[in-house]
Structures are given as C-alpha cells and as structure tokens.
Scaffold this motif. Structure first.
Motif, PDB file in Angstrom:
ATOM      1  N   ASP A  11     -30.997 -39.030 -20.865  1.00  0.00           N
ATOM      2  CA  ASP A  11     -30.144 -37.912 -21.238  1.00  0.00           C
ATOM      3  C   ASP A  11     -29.441 -38.153 -22.566  1.00  0.00           C
ATOM      4  O   ASP A  11     -28.730 -37.275 -23.048  1.00  0.00           O
ATOM      5  CB  ASP A  11     -29.070 -37.704 -20.151  1.00  0.00           C
ATOM      6  N   ALA A  13     -29.020 -38.611 -26.498  1.00  0.00           N
ATOM      7  CA  ALA A  13     -29.659 -38.306 -27.775  1.00  0.00           C
ATOM      8  C   ALA A  13     -29.816 -39.563 -28.623  1.00  0.00           C
ATOM      9  O   ALA A  13     -30.779 -39.702 -29.379  1.00  0.00           O
ATOM     10  CB  ALA A  13     -28.836 -37.260 -28.534  1.00  0.00           C
ATOM     11  N   GLU A  16     -33.042 -41.164 -27.771  1.00  0.00           N
ATOM     12  CA  GLU A  16     -34.166 -40.430 -28.346  1.00  0.00           C
ATOM     13  C   GLU A  16     -34.327 -40.809 -29.815  1.00  0.00           C
ATOM     14  O   GLU A  16     -35.439 -41.015 -30.305  1.00  0.00           O
ATOM     15  CB  GLU A  16     -33.939 -38.921 -28.223  1.00  0.00           C
ATOM     16  N   LYS A  60     -34.470 -31.931 -27.479  1.00  0.00           N
ATOM     17  CA  LYS A  60     -33.132 -31.493 -27.071  1.00  0.00           C
ATOM     18  C   LYS A  60     -32.735 -30.281 -27.905  1.00  0.00           C
ATOM     19  O   LYS A  60     -33.223 -30.114 -29.021  1.00  0.00           O
ATOM     20  CB  LYS A  60     -32.111 -32.618 -27.260  1.00  0.00           C
ATOM     21  N   TYR A  65     -24.452 -34.181 -30.949  1.00  0.00           N
ATOM     22  CA  TYR A  65     -24.436 -35.158 -29.857  1.00  0.00           C
ATOM     23  C   TYR A  65     -23.672 -36.387 -30.364  1.00  0.00           C
ATOM     24  O   TYR A  65     -24.149 -37.097 -31.234  1.00  0.00           O
ATOM     25  CB  TYR A  65     -25.859 -35.560 -29.461  1.00  0.00           C
ATOM     26  N   THR A 205     -21.358 -33.444 -26.172  1.00  0.00           N
ATOM     27  CA  THR A 205     -22.201 -32.523 -26.914  1.00  0.00           C
ATOM     28  C   THR A 205     -21.684 -31.097 -26.771  1.00  0.00           C
ATOM     29  O   THR A 205     -21.054 -30.747 -25.774  1.00  0.00           O
ATOM     30  CB  THR A 205     -23.667 -32.615 -26.445  1.00  0.00           C
ATOM     31  N   HIS A 210     -28.129 -29.864 -19.006  1.00  0.00           N
ATOM     32  CA  HIS A 210     -29.321 -29.535 -18.228  1.00  0.00           C
ATOM     33  C   HIS A 210     -29.310 -30.454 -17.005  1.00  0.00           C
ATOM     34  O   HIS A 210     -29.817 -31.574 -17.069  1.00  0.00           O
ATOM     35  CB  HIS A 210     -30.576 -29.745 -19.067  1.00  0.00           C
ATOM     36  N   SER A 213     -31.984 -33.465 -15.687  1.00  0.00           N
ATOM     37  CA  SER A 213     -33.146 -33.593 -16.562  1.00  0.00           C
ATOM     38  C   SER A 213     -33.502 -35.044 -16.845  1.00  0.00           C
ATOM     39  O   SER A 213     -34.665 -35.387 -17.040  1.00  0.00           O
ATOM     40  CB  SER A 213     -32.897 -32.853 -17.880  1.00  0.00           C
ATOM     41  N   SER A 221     -30.142 -24.467 -16.816  1.00  0.00           N
ATOM     42  CA  SER A 221     -29.249 -25.032 -17.826  1.00  0.00           C
ATOM     43  C   SER A 221     -27.882 -24.375 -17.767  1.00  0.00           C
ATOM     44  O   SER A 221     -27.736 -23.213 -17.377  1.00  0.00           O
ATOM     45  CB  SER A 221     -29.855 -24.839 -19.219  1.00  0.00           C
TER      46      SER A 221
END
Length: 321
Positions: A11, A13, A16, A60, A65, A205, A210, A213, A221
């Motif tokens: 979850d 960012a 990611e 995303k 974030y 954020t 979501h 997720s 969402s």
C-alpha cells in the motif's frame, strides 16, 4: 520492467518508487522529494503522481503520498511518540488546508478495519480515542463549536463486510449525506513489502483509500469521486507477505556471502537477477505450497495500541487550538 505474472502487494507509494532503478526520480509523471528531520529522527519521502502516465507507472491514483519513517516509532517511548504526533499534526493540518478554505471545518474520521483482528484494528482504535465534538452542536445549538474555535469532529467505525454485509463505501455515503462533513479522514492498517517498515512508517495521502488493496482484497474505493467530499488517508503497515520476508532474507544472505572471499561466488546466480526477478522466483516457489500468507510482528497488540494513540493525538493537534 515489472513482471506482469505477479503483483507486488504493497500500500506504500514509497515502496512502489523503490521498485524502479535509480532513485525513483526518473519515473515519467512522478515527482520525488526526500528530506530528514535529524532532531527527531524522521525521514520524509514525498511522492507526487502528477498525471496519468505517472499513475499507470506507479499503479496508484494521481496525488500526494507523504511517508514519515522513524525507526523508534515501534518502541515504547511516550516522549518520542509525542514528537511524532506533533509532526503528524502539522502534516494533517497542511493537507486539510489545501482541501478546505474554512476555519472550524467539519471532519469525519473513519476507522477502517476489523476491531477483533489486532493487525487490522488500527482504524477502530484511533476512533475510540478521539475527542469528538459534533454532538455538542446538536446539544447546545449550531455554532457552539465555531464560537469556541473548535472543529466539528465526528467519528465512525463502519466495520468490515463480513460483519455488516455492506460495503464501507455504501455505509459512508449514507453517513456523509446526513452529516455533511467538509473532509473525511480515513485511518487504515496497510500492507508493506519490507519488514523494516512494519510499525515504523506512516503514510498520508490526499487521494483517498482503497480498502484491502495491499493484500489483494479490492473493495470499493473511498475517494472524493466516490464519496463527494475530499478524503485524506492515514495508514501504517502492520502486515507483510511471506514472499517479501524471504526476499529480504535472500538479499541479506547474498550480501553476507559476498563479504567473504570463500563464499563470494555462491550468491552470484541470485545476484545476477534483478530484484523483480528474485521476487518473482520466490513467489513461484512459495505460493503453490503455502498460498498468499501474511504475517505480523509478535508485539502487534502493543504496537497498534501505541500507534493508534499517536495518530489520534496527531489528529487532535491538527484540529484543536
């Protein structure tokens, strides 16, 4: 490139961003800023997803974030948690200020999760500790809070579908229609990819949330588009996948082997693979045997208790004079 045959479930960012080569600033449509507050030992990472290209690359929605990382956050230290709460209050206040140009805004705090499952109980425990004020408007008349420079603060724990038979978004749409808040602040437990981020990272954020997720449980969402009001999401990772644990272990093993001359060649095969390829291989080996397992720290009860208090104090600090 990411391997499309598996999904790195996280979850965060910031994780990611870390899955790309370089420092993450080279991703088209994504802006990256990092800084550190040495006084209280907090590392900040702000990832801004600027357009559709960035959203597709990161998986995303567009938005800001902000991640606060503090290794001591998992420790029982009331003074340190007070510092984190003050920092968190400033960031929450800033996000609300960008969304609502109004003093004494009406805020609805939503505690997502299942209060009976400790790793998923962060949201409900935050709401339990809030000093709500909306009922004072009902009791003493409209304008009571404004006259005293107080926020109109309310909270709800909508539960999970297995308890209510309803989607969280369905419940909240009804609540929002009746109470008309200016901003929704959703609190949720998150899933991380890295063990070291469990209980030591807070993500904020302005894109909403979501639910589920990060562990592959996709629900409706909670966003401005779906609820009709701006949504701030605050989350802390409390679980990590077993494949991620093995991945971290393999990475540590390779580094250890390479530090010694006699074993330097033993990790060469795994080292020659990209991190994505390593992770894909581990998932391939583990999931047929064990399925998609998620684990949580042994002291999760104490951890969730500390973090829920810190986040609730952060909300109080942001809203109350």
């Amino acid at each position: 490139m990411k391997n499309s045959s598996f999904e790195i479930r996280t979850d965060l960012a910031v994780e990611e961003k870390e899955s790309y080569p370089g420092d993450g600033g080279e991703i088209q449509g994504v802006s990256l800023r990092e800084w550190e507050d040495e006084a209280c030992g907090i590392r900040y990472t702000e990832v801004k997803i600027l357009d559709r290209q960035g959203a597709e690359a990161m998986g995303k929605p567009e938005g800001i974030y902000l991640t606060l990382e503090a290794d001591q956050l998992s420790q029982k230290d009331d003074d340190y948690h007070d510092e984190i709460a003050r920092e968190l209050a400033g960031q929450i206040r800033s996000l609300i200020g960008r969304m609502v140009d109004k003093e004494n805004a009406s805020i609805l705090v939503v505690g997502l999760g299942n209060h009976m499952v400790t790793p998923d109980a962060l949201g409900p425990r935050v709401v339990e500790q809030l000093q709500v004020t909306r009922h004072l408007e009902q009791q003493y008349g409209e304008g009571f809070c404004q006259a005293r420079h107080l926020p109109v603060l309310s909270g709800i724990v909508p539960g999970v579908m297995a308890q209510t038979g309803m989607e969280t978004a369905e419940i909240l749409k009804g609540v929002i229609r009746q109470t008309r808040p200016d901003v929704v602040v959703a609190i949720d437990a998150l899933a991380a990819r890295s063990i070291r981020r469990l209980g030591t990272t807070i993500q904020l954020t302005d894109t909403g949330i979501h639910p589920g997720s990060g562990v592959g449980n996709h629900r409706n969402s909670l966003t401005k588009e779906s609820l009709g009001v701006p949504v701030i999401a605050i989350g802390v990772p409390t679980v990590v996948g077993t494949a991620a644990i093995v991945y971290d272990t393999v990475d540590t093993m390779i580094q250890t082997l390479n530090r010694h001359v006699s074993t330097k060649g033993m990790g060469s095969m795994m080292e020659s693979m990209t991190s994505e390829e390593q992770y894909a291989l581990i998932c391939e080996l583990l999931e047929p045997e064990f399925g998609s397992l998620y684990v949580t720290p042994p002291d999760i009860d104490e951890l969730v208790g500390q973090l829920s208090f810190t986040i609730s104090e952060g909300i109080h600090g942001a809203l109350f004079p």
